[in-house]
Motif scaffolding. Structure first.
Motif, mmCIF file in Angstrom:
data_model
loop_
_atom_site.group_PDB
_atom_site.id
_atom_site.type_symbol
_atom_site.label_atom_id
_atom_site.label_comp_id
_atom_site.label_asym_id
_atom_site.label_seq_id
_atom_site.Cartn_x
_atom_site.Cartn_y
_atom_site.Cartn_z
ATOM 1 N N ALA A 43 0.817 -1.210 0.000
ATOM 2 C CA ALA A 43 0.000 0.000 0.000
ATOM 3 C C ALA A 43 0.845 1.251 0.000
ATOM 4 N N ARG A 44 2.036 1.174 0.556
ATOM 5 C CA ARG A 44 2.909 2.343 0.626
ATOM 6 C C ARG A 44 3.846 2.451 -0.577
ATOM 7 N N LEU A 45 3.714 1.540 -1.511
ATOM 8 C CA LEU A 45 4.537 1.589 -2.726
ATOM 9 C C LEU A 45 3.704 1.883 -3.977
ATOM 10 N N GLU A 46 2.459 2.282 -3.758
ATOM 11 C CA GLU A 46 1.588 2.480 -4.907
ATOM 12 C C GLU A 46 2.044 3.616 -5.804
ATOM 13 N N ALA A 47 2.744 4.584 -5.250
ATOM 14 C CA ALA A 47 3.198 5.709 -6.067
ATOM 15 C C ALA A 47 4.366 5.327 -6.980
ATOM 16 N N VAL A 48 5.064 4.247 -6.644
ATOM 17 C CA VAL A 48 6.192 3.813 -7.457
ATOM 18 C C VAL A 48 5.670 3.175 -8.739
ATOM 19 N N HIS A 49 6.372 3.413 -9.831
ATOM 20 C CA HIS A 49 5.982 2.843 -11.124
ATOM 21 C C HIS A 49 5.898 1.322 -11.011
ATOM 22 N N PRO A 50 4.862 0.718 -11.552
ATOM 23 C CA PRO A 50 4.707 -0.745 -11.417
ATOM 24 C C PRO A 50 5.926 -1.536 -11.868
ATOM 25 N N ASP A 51 6.618 -1.052 -12.893
ATOM 26 C CA ASP A 51 7.783 -1.787 -13.391
ATOM 27 C C ASP A 51 8.972 -1.697 -12.441
ATOM 28 N N ASP A 52 8.970 -0.707 -11.551
ATOM 29 C CA ASP A 52 10.093 -0.528 -10.618
ATOM 30 C C ASP A 52 9.759 -0.975 -9.201
ATOM 31 N N ARG A 53 8.501 -1.280 -8.936
ATOM 32 C CA ARG A 53 8.032 -1.482 -7.568
ATOM 33 C C ARG A 53 8.731 -2.658 -6.879
#
Length: 751
Positions: free
Chosen positions: A112-122
């Motif tokens: 939930a706290r990584l949603e701002a990160v681009h999906p390809d980099d998450r």
């Protein structure tokens, strides 16, 4: 600030300890009076300690506000979070603006706290954070993220541990910097270097390439090697009604995609791609996003399957007209910056100039070769055709005199072999641009129609012959016999390319006049503006590679092998077209067969006539003449005897002479109806001079000239009929009939 912090740490514990001692002492003392006084003092000290703590806290908060104001004033993305809870203790306004007011932290690995990160980099970011957390040391992570405003940015985050030890709590301080522009600038520098390297390699390729196809391939390879572009290809605009862009060279592992492209600049749908617009408008066109460009709809899915994200097309210009294009692909969205485009545009200019230079050099070499072949063939053709004439004439006479079918067949084989030699001689003369025959006004559609039966027989029953003729007459100045040979030659070449089965299409059409007519940029200057009549012969064979296509008109070049071809066919077609002010071209693809075009200047004022008003093509043979007295002059005794015998067998009265003085003596003592004279007699005697003397002595004398190199003399304005050696018995007899029935004034030489 440090002193306050030190006092806050020392005074409260000391006061508490002192209060505890006094309380214990009070419990043990029976007299509580003094103790109560002392307890009051302790309470006062404790109150002072609490007040001191509150003052320190207020000071710390004030200092924190100052730090927050300072951090916000320098527009830094900073935050502090508790460890191990991950609770956000401090964040600058920039943090909230970038990640959003609801974001807590990027330190913890919770999804939930990584949603701002681009999906390809998450996934990578999660792993880096876990590793940094476990190591309890400063670490850095760089990733793409989607900001609160929905924009994609590149962030570089550095995490610092503060008072964090294994098994204890503490804080992590994060500093995030937006490095999007830095990445773009770095990428732009890399692309510009790549473009500059490609420019240098293209200039080097121009200096060492020996042919257009070699230059095309070298350029495409230089653009894609060493971390270059994802793909590159060069295309040239075909001179056809649909004006398709034909791929001439490409590089990298996308051959199937590139060869399958169907790009037509003038088509409302297939003309929306960058390549089509670059060729049509003569300008650079770039699509920075394949996925979002609506004009790439016909090719989008196929391009995305190849991983292409951006496309740039650069026109190849000659005299401000685009004759082709260079198209580049990138797997990076938003590729092709302005500086990069300028460099690549300069590259395309150099490429176009290099192509023009190579074509000029190739044409010069071809012209020199043609000139040499013309000199050699011109000198030898007379003697060689005389020898072939002797063989053919006597073989034909022998075949007519024998009653044996077997012997007649053998004589026929001899005749065919001699005529094959004649074809080779004529091909040599043709590629030297001295083709046989004299041009006359003719309709290409009518000439083509008359040849269809012969072409069907030549290609065989397994070939499907399809014919598409222009709706009106296509009048040109052309030698009908030369056109017939060229068209039949192309049909046989097409048959050889297809084998026993395939589709052969003959298409005639008119390209109207007009400046800037598409597809004419690489034609000779005299063909770029006026109306042109085009004859196309297309097959469904294996096609030609670009290097083979480029050499197709080269004399003696053949891919059929020594037993099947001489390499003179297409060269002779080009010579025929050039002799009539036109040219010939090959359009070919390894997957789409071959198209050969003959382009001839249209006769001005005669285009579009209905077929019923077409000009007369050729006269029918005249009726068999009555007995004529014929004098034949030729320095080849075997050929002379065969001609005399031939005419005598045909019912005429013929005698022969080998030299001018013998002929003049015969003319002075006998009466002749016709003089047949070779142009080149023994000892360098001029047959034309003999003909003039004979005509002056007897104005009623009909004169026929003959030559083993008729093309060289056809343009000399002789004014008499000219036969090309060797000729058949029927040709000779028909010519006698023609001069007998023609008006005498038409048989006199021009003054």
């Amino acid at each position: 600030m440090a002193e306050w912090r030190k006092n806050a740490q020392v005074w409260p514990p000391a006061a508490a300890a002192f209060a505890a001692v006094l309380a214990g002492f009070e419990l043990q003392t029976p007299n509580s009076g003094p103790t109560l006084a002392l307890a009051g003092i302790l309470l006062a000290v404790l109150a002072l300690a609490v007040l001191h703590l509150l003052a320190v806290r207020a000071t710390l908060l004030a200092q924190l506000d100052v730090a927050r104001i300072a951090a916000n004033s320098i527009d830094q993305n900073i935050w502090i979070e508790a460890y191990p809870s991950g609770e956000l203790a401090f964040a600058t306004a920039t943090y909230e603006r970038v990640w959003g007011p609801d974001a807590q932290t990027l330190f913890q690995a919770a999804e939930a706290r990584l949603e701002a990160v681009h999906p390809d980099d998450r996934k990578r970011v999660r792993q880096e954070i876990r590793a940094g957390q476990a190591g309890l040391e400063t670490f850095i992570s760089e990733f793409r993220m989607i900001t609160a405003s929905g924009e994609e940015r590149v962030m570089r985050v550095k995490f610092f541990p503060h008072s964090v030890k294994a098994g204890s709590s503490g804080y992590w301080i994060g500093f995030a910097a937006d490095v999007t522009e830095d990445h773009r600038n770095t990428a732009s520098i890399i692309r510009n270097r790549r473009a500059l390297r490609a420019l240098a390699q293209v200039n080097a390729a121009i200096s060492r390439a020996q042919s257009r196809s070699e230059l095309h391939q070298l350029v495409c390879q230089s653009l894609t090697e060493d971390d270059g572009y994802a793909a590159a290809w060069i295309g040239l605009r075909e001179f056809q009604p649909e004006g398709r862009i034909r791929v001439t060279a490409h590089a990298n592992s996308h051959a199937d995609y590139i060869n399958a492209l169907d790009i037509r600049p003038d088509d409302p749908v297939l003309g929306t791609a960058p390549t089509a617009k670059a060729v049509r408008d003569g300008k650079v066109f770039v699509s920075h996003s394949v996925a979002e460009d609506p004009e790439l709809a016909p090719w989008r899915d196929a391009a995305l399957d190849q991983g292409f994200e951006a496309i740039a097309a650069f026109p190849l210009l000659r005299d401000s007209r685009a004759f082709g294009s260079l198209t580049l692909y990138s797997k990076e969205p938003g590729a092709f910056s302005n500086d990069e485009i300028k460099i690549l545009e300069e590259l395309s200019v150099s490429l176009a100039q290099g192509l023009v230079m190579i074509e000029a050099k190739t044409e010069l070499l071809r012209s020199r070769k043609m000139e040499l072949i013309g000199q050699v063939s011109g000198e030898l053709s007379h003697d060689f055709n005389n020898i072939l004439g002797i063989i053919a004439t006597h073989a034909e006479i022998g075949g007519r005199e024998t009653d044996s079918e077997t012997v007649r067949d053998r004589f026929a084989l001899i005749t065919q072999a001699a005529l094959r030699g004649v074809d080779i001689t004529r091909s040599l003369l043709g590629i030297a641009r001295h083709p046989r025959g004299i041009p006359e006004v003719a309709d290409i559609n009518s000439l083509t129609t008359r040849l269809l039966a012969l072409i069907r027989a030549a290609v065989g029953p397994g070939i499907d012959l399809q014919v598409r003729l222009w709706q009106g007459a296509l009048s040109v100045d052309v030698d009908p016999a030369g056109f017939n040979n060229a068209l039949v030659n192309l049909a046989i070449n097409a048959r050889d390319a297809m084998g026993d089965h395939g589709v052969l299409t003959i298409h005639t059409w008119l390209s109207p006049a007009g400046e800037g007519c598409p597809g004419r940029e690489d034609l000779p200057v005299q063909l770029q503006d006026g109306p042109l009549v085009i004859v196309e012969v297309a097959d469904t064979g294996a096609g030609m590679s670009e290097d083979v296509r480029e050499r197709a008109f080269e004399p003696f070049f053949s891919t059929k092998g020594p037993a099947r071809g001489t390499g003179l066919g297409l060269a002779a077609v080009l010579g025929f077209a050039a002799h009539h002010g036109g040219t010939a071209r090959v359009l070919s693809s390894n997957t789409q067969g071959t198209v050969v075009q003959i382009l001839l200047p249209a006769r001005i004022g005669a285009i579009g006539q209905p077929h019923g008003a077409e000009p007369k093509i050729a006269a029918l043979p005249a009726p068999r003449p009555e007995k004529l007295r014929v004098l034949i002059v030729d320095n080849e005794p075997d050929l002379l005897s065969g001609m005399v015998e031939t005419l005598n067998l045909a019912g005429h009265s013929a005698i022969g002479c080998a030299a001018s003085h013998e002929a003049l003596e015969a003319l002075s003592t006998q009466k002749f109806d016709v003089l047949i004279c070779d142009l080149l007699l023994g000892n360098g005697e001029d047959g034309t001079a003999l003909a003039r003397q004979a005509a002056a002595a007897d104005p009623g004398l009909r004169i026929i000239l003959m030559s083993g190199n008729a093309a060289r003399n056809a343009e000399a304005g002789l004014g008499w009929p000219l036969l090309e050696k060797p000729f058949s018995v029927d040709t000779l007899v028909s010519q006698l009939a023609a001069v007998q029935t023609a008006p005498k004034r038409s048989l006199r030489p021009a003054v």
